[in-house]
Design a protein around this motif. Structure first.
Motif, mmCIF file in Angstrom:
data_model
loop_
_atom_site.group_PDB
_atom_site.id
_atom_site.type_symbol
_atom_site.label_atom_id
_atom_site.label_comp_id
_atom_site.label_asym_id
_atom_site.label_seq_id
_atom_site.Cartn_x
_atom_site.Cartn_y
_atom_site.Cartn_z
ATOM 1 N N MET B 254 16.191 -136.191 -25.122
ATOM 2 C CA MET B 254 17.076 -136.792 -23.817
ATOM 3 C C MET B 254 16.176 -136.244 -22.433
ATOM 4 S SD MET B 254 19.581 -137.853 -22.544
ATOM 5 C CE MET B 254 20.856 -137.891 -23.416
ATOM 6 N N ALA B 255 15.491 -135.125 -22.419
ATOM 7 C CA ALA B 255 14.907 -134.695 -21.683
ATOM 8 C C ALA B 255 13.414 -135.677 -21.181
ATOM 9 C CB ALA B 255 14.427 -132.955 -21.656
ATOM 10 N N LYS B 258 14.726 -138.767 -19.839
ATOM 11 C CA LYS B 258 15.157 -138.651 -18.478
ATOM 12 C C LYS B 258 13.683 -138.641 -17.726
ATOM 13 C CE LYS B 258 19.398 -136.772 -18.434
ATOM 14 N NZ LYS B 258 20.265 -135.170 -18.863
ATOM 15 N N GLN B 259 13.114 -137.725 -17.786
ATOM 16 C CA GLN B 259 11.807 -137.538 -17.131
ATOM 17 C C GLN B 259 10.640 -138.756 -16.907
ATOM 18 O OE1 GLN B 259 11.109 -134.998 -15.148
ATOM 19 N NE2 GLN B 259 13.255 -134.207 -15.580
ATOM 20 N N LYS B 261 11.519 -141.923 -17.556
ATOM 21 C CA LYS B 261 12.402 -142.805 -16.918
ATOM 22 C C LYS B 261 12.141 -142.616 -15.239
ATOM 23 C CE LYS B 261 16.676 -145.340 -16.332
ATOM 24 N NZ LYS B 261 18.204 -145.768 -16.377
ATOM 25 N N GLU B 262 12.466 -141.520 -14.942
ATOM 26 C CA GLU B 262 12.279 -141.203 -13.420
ATOM 27 C C GLU B 262 10.717 -141.622 -12.973
ATOM 28 O OE1 GLU B 262 13.969 -137.489 -12.472
ATOM 29 O OE2 GLU B 262 12.352 -137.201 -10.959
ATOM 30 N N ILE B 286 20.950 -141.061 -25.392
ATOM 31 C CA ILE B 286 20.193 -141.721 -24.682
ATOM 32 C C ILE B 286 20.822 -142.809 -24.168
ATOM 33 C CG2 ILE B 286 17.806 -142.520 -23.970
ATOM 34 C CD1 ILE B 286 16.737 -140.446 -25.957
ATOM 35 N N GLU B 289 23.788 -141.910 -21.974
ATOM 36 C CA GLU B 289 23.639 -141.071 -20.591
ATOM 37 C C GLU B 289 22.878 -142.165 -19.941
ATOM 38 O OE1 GLU B 289 22.786 -137.047 -20.180
ATOM 39 O OE2 GLU B 289 24.221 -136.659 -21.958
ATOM 40 N N LEU B 290 21.737 -142.696 -20.203
ATOM 41 C CA LEU B 290 20.631 -143.241 -19.222
ATOM 42 C C LEU B 290 20.633 -144.782 -19.729
ATOM 43 C CD1 LEU B 290 18.009 -140.764 -20.013
ATOM 44 C CD2 LEU B 290 19.574 -140.842 -18.498
#
Lengths: 437, 328
Positions: B254-255, B258-259, B261-262, B286, B289-290
């Motif tokens: 998940m981390a 997130k990273q 994707k950013e 995932i 949340e994303l």
């Protein structure tokens, strides 16, 4: 936790509330759910009815129990690599694809040579992944260390036999075998590992496991251990932000020690594993011990004392400043250091703070472009000197000005601090740097 | 008709070799998971708190994120109350339905976005050792099967042997690999590759990058730069940024999502190593949340072991034994 403060005894409700939190924390850290269940049950048994120690609240008491149990489960001591009575010591790396066996093999060879005065060599027995042999050869070249390889057409069992023979012939006291990554449920490939084991009878079989592994870590560790009887585990990619619960799962199901941890992509970033510290990382408490130890080994105490005296008198020069920078740098990337401070991850601003190592480079360049006189007495600085320094360091006059200003502020601050310190604790040695005993 | 049977019907209508491959690859995942679901249902005849707690653990054992599991199980509790479900067998289809709901992406966004007028550029990102290079090799094969001209860009200039690894794949598949020396600037490799691919009239350019942990700020910045250079040369590119995730990875995936994707605006996920016993359940979290869809799954080491992701097949795979039991 607020609720259960100030009670004399830990009761069942307290424990239930605490263990719920612990359960979630462990699950979020990827500890296997079965291991979590057993663990939480043990905590419950131990914690209920315990007298709360004078200095502790029931909440803290439960945490203490949790910590003790975790530490016990993780094992208390660092584990060593076995040495064969009759050299060479044979170490075989096994694991899933992409865990980091090849990199770890090279790192371990480097570690054993540097820290244990061994004369290792490497054997490239991964004939399946494209260019795996090239990878080990390249690493061997970087380390200036012999690598035995024989192409991809040979049987890996023959390769390890020949590799070990070469180690004997050339009097290497240690030989590290890199094997292909494979699934723990792939019977034929697991059989191949067993054949290799029978052929050379390794002194150490190290299972290499990615620290980010989830619930499946138990299956992997169980299978490899059942079929090969591993001697220990290397946990890789621990420099990431994973909590690394896999470590706990593996310990719990195999009872085999984790011996090393991979802490970065550079060849010297392999460290002996500290089980007691992992416990707090899994629970999310930071890794203070690592930080302290890092500082202790890297900072020269003599120099630190000298510096301390200079700070007190506020006659710090740019030379001292440079030395200080070097010492900080030798402790590894600043980011790593920050990550080890408990709570630093949660602090606002710090979390996404980007520690720019290139800024340090800039500062260094500026200082190194100063003359001796300028380093000792910044007051000499005038416009033409600044221009020269900027030109010499590839920076701008603004950068130079900024550094001068910062340096001046620092000196002022030190003066203030040291006068406060000596005022409070007279004769007690005054200011202590955070990394001094 | 039960949800299971509907699902089965839809799935059996697409019984081509691809579906079989997908099913075979998931064999181990399916066996252990559905076995557990069945024994869970057998153990608890009635749906009560103990049942839900064990269900929670079962889902967590598949690496479905802790938060997602808690949410999902809460939803199921409500649903069970609402529909007055008492028997544990009756709740299994609802579980399956809820899971599929979360995996099923609207429309066809599990298909790759292709550039309608010109070369399609796909950038691969991910942490170390997830299988980026292997996935590129397999995807190159996939494109070549449909007569596309593919070029590979060896953007992992950091790891020892990475360039050679991609070169071997290039030879195997029969496509050109654009590379520079180890240690060169990956953005420069991309620049070169785009121009080389253009002049060779390629339709598809697959860009490899070095694995990096998502908490390394400088390395993530480097990745942003690689993407910028691609964008500058082909304004509509990259048409896909695929994050490669290892199915064995736990909550940290998940981390990673997130990273990455950013930093690079990830458009899809390739879930690798699903042929083991790991379930890759974190993709549920995932997606939740994303909202990043899974586009491909890796089911083995061979060239054709990369398969387009099919949400229904994935869930059906997990529950297949149960469907068959239900029909008996």
């Amino acid at each position: 936790m607020q609720k259960i403060k100030g009670k004399g005894k830990v009761n069942e409700a307290d424990v239930k509330e605490m263990t719920r939190e612990v359960r979630l924390a462990l699950l979020e850290a990827d500890v296997n759910f079965k291991v979590v269940k057993q663990f939480v049950n043990r905590i419950k048994e131990r914690a209920v009815g315990q007298e709360v120690m004078k200095s502790l609240t029931p909440g803290q008491q439960v945490i203490k129990v949790v910590n003790e149990e975790l530490t016990e489960l993780m094992g208390a001591e660092e584990s060593k690599i076995a040495t064969a009575n009759k050299p060479p010591t044979i170490i075989m790396m096994v694991g899933l694809q992409g865990a980091g066996k090849t990199t770890t093999a090279a790192k371990l060879a480097n570690y054993l040579r540097k820290q244990k005065n061994k004369t290792p060599m490497l054997v490239a027995a991964d004939v399946y992944r494209p260019a795996a042999i090239d990878q080990l050869n390249t690493l061997g070249k970087q380390l200036n260390m012999p690598v035995y390889s024989d192409g991809t057409d040979k049987n890996p069992v023959d390769i390890v036999n020949a590799g070990v023979q070469m180690a004997k012939d050339n009097q290497h006291d240690t030989v590290i075998l890199d094997t292909a990554g494979r699934l723990h449920v792939d019977e034929s490939l697991m059989g191949e590992l067993l054949q290799m084991k029978d052929a050379v009878t390794p002194d150490e079989i190290l299972l290499v496991v990615d620290a980010m592994t989830g619930q499946d870590a138990v299956n992997v560790a169980e299978h490899f251990n059942e079929q090969l009887e591993i001697n220990g585990v290397v946990l890789t990619k621990l420099d990431g932000d994973t909590r690394g619960g896999a470590a706990l799962s593996i310990r719990a199901v195999t009872d085999k020690p984790i011996k090393f941890a991979g802490m970065g992509e550079k060849i010297d970033q392999l460290e002996p594993f500290h089980p007691e510290r992992m416990a707090s990382r899994i629970l999310g408490m930071g890794d203070v011990l690592s930080l302290i130890e890092k500082a202790q080994t890297n900072v020269d105490e003599e120099k630190a004392k000298e510096l301390e005296a200079k700070m007190r008198n506020a006659d710090l020069t740019f030379d001292d400043f440079l030395e200080q920078l070097d010492q900080v740098k030798s402790m590894g990337p600043l980011e790593d250091l920050l990550g080890m401070i408990p709570g630093a991850g949660k602090m606002k601003g710090l979390k996404n703070m980007q520690v720019d190592d290139s800024q340090i480079g800039k500062v260094e360049a500026i200082i190194r472009s100063m003359t001796k006189a300028e380093k000792v007495d910044p007051k000499l600085m005038n416009a033409s000197r600044k221009r020269r320094i900027a030109k010499g360091s590839g920076t701008t006059v603004q950068d130079v000005n900024k550094l001068l200003k910062q340096f001046d502020d620092m000196k002022k601050m030190m003066k203030q601090m040291s006068s406060q310190m000596t005022g409070k604790k007279k004769g007690k040695g005054g200011m202590q740097l955070p990394f001094m005993k | 008709m039960s949800f299971f049977r509907k699902l089965k019907e839809r799935v059996t209508n697409q019984t081509d070799s691809m579906t079989d491959k997908f099913k075979d690859g998931l064999q181990k995942t399916r066996d252990s998971f559905s076995e557990k679901m069945n024994s869970l249902a057998a153990k608890y005849r009635t749906v009560d708190e103990d049942f839900f707690e064990e269900l929670e653990e079962l889902l967590i054992s598949a690496d479905v994120g802790v938060n997602t599991v808690m949410e999902l199980v809460d939803e199921l509790r409500d649903e069970a109350k609402l529909k007055n479900v008492k028997n544990s067998r009756d709740i299994l289809p609802i579980i399956s339905e809820k899971l599929t709901e979360r995996l099923d992406f609207t429309g066809h966004d599990s298909e790759l976005t292709m550039n309608p007028d010109g070369m399609t550029v796909i950038l691969f990102v991910g942490v170390n050792g997830v299988g980026k290079t292997t996935t590129i090799g397999k995807l190159a094969h996939h494109f070549k099967q449909s007569d596309q001209k593919v070029v590979l860009a060896a953007g992992d200039t950091f790891r020892a042997g990475a360039i050679e690894q991609l070169a071997v794949w290039g030879e195997r598949v029969g496509v050109d690999v654009i590379k520079q020396a180890e240690g060169s600037d990956p953005a420069a490799v991309m620049y070169d590759a785009i121009h080389a691919a253009r002049s060779r009239g390629a339709n598809v350019l697959l860009c490899d990058t070095a694995g990096r942990l998502q908490n390394k700020v400088n390395l993530m910045k480097e990745l942003e730069k690689v993407k910028r250079v691609i964008q500058r040369e082909v304004p509509s590119a990259p048409h896909e940024v695929l994050l490669v995730l290892d199915a064995t990875t736990g909550q940290n995936a998940m981390a990673q999502a997130k990273q990455f994707k950013e930093a690079t605006d990830v458009s899809g996920i390739v879930l690798t190593k699903l042929d083991g016993t790991a379930k890759g359940g974190i993709v549920l979290a995932i997606r939740n949340e994303l909202d990043i869809p899974v586009k491909f799954v890796g089911l083995g080491e061979k060239m054709d072991d990369l398969q387009p992701f099919q949400a229904e097949q994935f869930t059906y795979g997990l529950f297949q034994n149960m469907v068959e039991k239900e029909e008996d």
